[in-house]
Design a protein around this motif. Structure first.
Motif, short mmCIF file in Angstrom:
data_model
loop_
_atom_site.label_atom_id
_atom_site.label_comp_id
_atom_site.label_asym_id
_atom_site.label_seq_id
_atom_site.Cartn_x
_atom_site.Cartn_y
_atom_site.Cartn_z
N ASN A 191 48.98 48.13 32.04
CA ASN A 191 47.87 47.67 32.69
C ASN A 191 48.12 47.75 34.33
N LEU A 192 47.28 47.27 34.95
CA LEU A 192 47.13 47.12 36.13
C LEU A 192 48.49 46.04 36.91
N TYR A 207 60.22 57.33 48.18
CA TYR A 207 58.83 58.11 48.03
C TYR A 207 58.29 57.10 46.66
N SER A 208 57.06 56.90 46.72
CA SER A 208 56.55 56.28 45.42
C SER A 208 55.01 56.48 45.68
N MET A 209 54.47 56.42 44.32
CA MET A 209 52.83 56.73 44.26
C MET A 209 52.66 56.51 42.70
N ALA A 210 51.23 56.21 42.26
CA ALA A 210 51.10 56.08 41.09
C ALA A 210 49.79 56.91 40.88
N TRP A 211 49.78 57.24 39.57
CA TRP A 211 48.33 57.71 39.03
C TRP A 211 47.94 56.63 38.33
N ILE A 212 46.62 56.42 38.32
CA ILE A 212 45.94 55.47 37.79
C ILE A 212 44.85 55.84 36.95
N SER A 216 39.97 53.06 32.31
CA SER A 216 40.68 52.25 31.13
C SER A 216 39.99 50.68 31.39
N LYS A 217 39.99 50.07 29.98
CA LYS A 217 39.36 48.59 29.81
C LYS A 217 40.45 47.81 28.98
N ARG A 218 40.02 46.57 29.14
CA ARG A 218 40.37 45.72 28.30
C ARG A 218 41.95 45.42 28.63
N LYS A 219 42.77 45.60 27.56
CA LYS A 219 44.05 45.30 27.77
C LYS A 219 44.59 46.37 28.45
N LYS A 220 43.98 47.66 28.57
CA LYS A 220 44.57 48.74 29.14
C LYS A 220 44.19 48.94 30.59
N PHE A 221 43.46 47.82 31.28
CA PHE A 221 42.64 48.21 32.38
C PHE A 221 43.80 48.56 33.51
N GLY A 222 43.27 49.50 34.20
CA GLY A 222 44.35 49.92 35.38
C GLY A 222 45.83 50.54 34.96
N ARG A 223 45.77 50.89 33.80
CA ARG A 223 46.94 51.59 33.37
C ARG A 223 47.44 52.75 34.19
N LYS A 326 44.56 41.73 45.83
CA LYS A 326 44.76 42.28 44.40
C LYS A 326 43.42 42.09 43.88
N ASN A 327 42.72 40.98 44.15
CA ASN A 327 41.39 40.63 43.27
C ASN A 327 40.44 41.78 43.81
#
Length: 445
Positions: A191-192, A207-212, A216-223, A326-327
């Motif tokens: 999740n996020l 180096y860093s980045m993320a695919w998001i 996705s919703k609920r418990k998987k929100f922002g995975r 973050k919000n």
């Protein structure tokens, strides 16, 4: 020569009188004799920043002028592409100090957009590595500028979307490498909250980045999947690669042959893609050694991949929010999920501190999303703009094709200072673009 042109988003498409310049005399002569033009490189920005009724192409102005292999100093003309540079510097044990997600931009475009990469949190944007550059003003005068000489022109040109003059040569520092490979780590986040915690955990990586997964919703929100890496040393390479550590194996490119029908891009297809992309990593963590090209330029392996968004084109919407907001990131992702207009390519990165005049990065989270042009899109993006500004963020001009002037002014606090410098070096606004006119940086014609 009049022709229809567009940048990488294929929106908007306009008719422009495009001329080419092969030397500084041609550029100076063109600048003195034309009004209402914009310099243009390879057209790999997404919106309308390098579009105008007259364009001066730099693609023939593409010579390498200096490569100091002992000190890692490189000087070239502005029309040279990063791809052309990499072919020269990597076999010699050097790499670009900063690179965006495509190697097909020109160095002049890298300056105009002040491009950032996966290493901004450690090494800043492209402007941080420029020693000096030459700029031809609309009156035809050539000025050598740097962070210490004509510094106002230098900082207004870095990220200034080409409005101060035509960049002709750039001298910048390179990064020493031992191999053409990256030691890569991929870590899945459920999740996020976990994804942002992983950014903190692995912030020591260059180096860093993320695919998001933005649907996705609920418990998987922002995975998502965090991807970090470092330039691999010779010792870290498998035995078969140690003999030629700076040479990559031959690669094949495929071409996207035509524009996909717009109906193929919908909530269902994006959801299926996101599920498959997330599920391809069957382990929590995957480590490996990969060539630098798929790490930095995964989409460059597919020529004309922008056709996948259909004939109407697409908008890449990229914003940055302060770290403490973050919000705001949550609110934006919730709105996108509720609308169901997710993005195949949702890329999240963390920026380090930067307080330049007009450049996009500032310390915080930046998210880039692709949306195909469709009915109601601009109104939806206007709603996202409100949230971005509410949390102290701003949008990337190099990706923009629809932002309102007040959104730009609210996000870029130093905009008045930038406009003053543009007026100083471009007093008659001979250099203008569709974007600069739309955003009221230059007057309406």
């Amino acid at each position: 020569m009049k022709k229809k042109i567009a940048n990488w988003g294929n929106y908007p498409v306009i008719e422009s009188d495009e001329q080419y310049a092969a030397n500084t005399n041609d550029i100076a002569k063109y600048a003195r004799s034309h009004s209402g033009f914009i310099p243009r490189g390879n057209g790999r920005c997404y919106g309308d920043a390098s579009l105008g009724r007259q364009t001066l192409s730099t693609l023939c102005f593409n010579k390498m002028l200096l490569f100091d292999k002992s000190q890692g100093i490189f000087k070239c003309q502005s029309g040279l592409t990063l791809d052309q540079i990499l072919k020269v510097i990597v076999p010699a044990g050097w790499f670009l100090p900063v690179t965006p997600g495509t190697k097909y931009i020109t160095v002049g475009g890298a300056v105009a957009s002040d491009v950032h990469g996966k290493n901004h949190h450690k090494e800043g944007s492209f402007s941080s590595h420029i020693q000096e550059m030459e700029v031809i003003l609309p009156a035809g005068e050539l000025i050598l500028c740097s962070p210490s000489a004509h510094s106002d022109l230098f900082w207004a040109t870095c990220g200034g979307m080409g409005l101060t003059g035509i960049v002709t040569t750039i001298t910048f520092r390179l990064k020493k490498i031992e191999t053409a490979y990256i030691k890569q780590k991929q870590v899945k986040a459920k999740n996020l909250d976990e994804l942002l915690a992983l950014f903190d955990q692995y912030d020591h990586y260059t180096y860093s980045m993320a695919w998001i997964d933005c649907l996705s919703k609920r418990k998987k929100f922002g995975r998502g999947i965090l991807i970090v890496g470092e330039h691999a040393t010779t010792e870290e390479l498998p035995a078969r690669k140690k003999q030629k550590p700076l040479m990559l194996p031959a690669k094949r490119q495929i071409t996207f042959p035509f524009n996909l029908p717009s109906w193929t891009l919908n909530k269902l297809t994006i959801s299926v893609f996101n599920f498959l992309y997330y599920s391809k990593n069957t382990k929590k963590e995957i480590n490996g050694i990969v060539p630098y090209e798929p790490f930095f330029y995964p989409l460059d392996a597919i020529l004309h991949w922008n056709r996948g968004y259909g004939k109407k084109g697409f908008i890449q919407y990229q914003f940055v929010l302060p770290l403490e907001s973050k919000n705001g990131l949550i609110e934006l992702l919730q709105m996108i999920g509720k609308k169901g207009w997710g993005s195949f390519l949702a890329v999240l990165k963390v920026f380090g501190p930067q307080d330049d005049l007009i450049s996009f990065p500032m310390q915080g989270y930046t998210l880039a999303l692709d949306f195909p042009v469709r009915k109601g899109l601009f109104e939806f993006l206007d709603e996202l703009d409100v949230i971005v500004l509410k949390y102290g963020g701003r949008l990337y001009m190099s990706k923009d094709a629809r932002m309102k002037p007040e959104v730009l002014a609210a996000g870029y606090k130093k905009l008045p200072e930038f406009v003053t410098i543009v007026k100083k070096y471009n007093p008659d606004f001979s250099i203008v673009s569709m974007q600069s006119t739309r955003l009221n940086i230059t007057p309406q014609s």
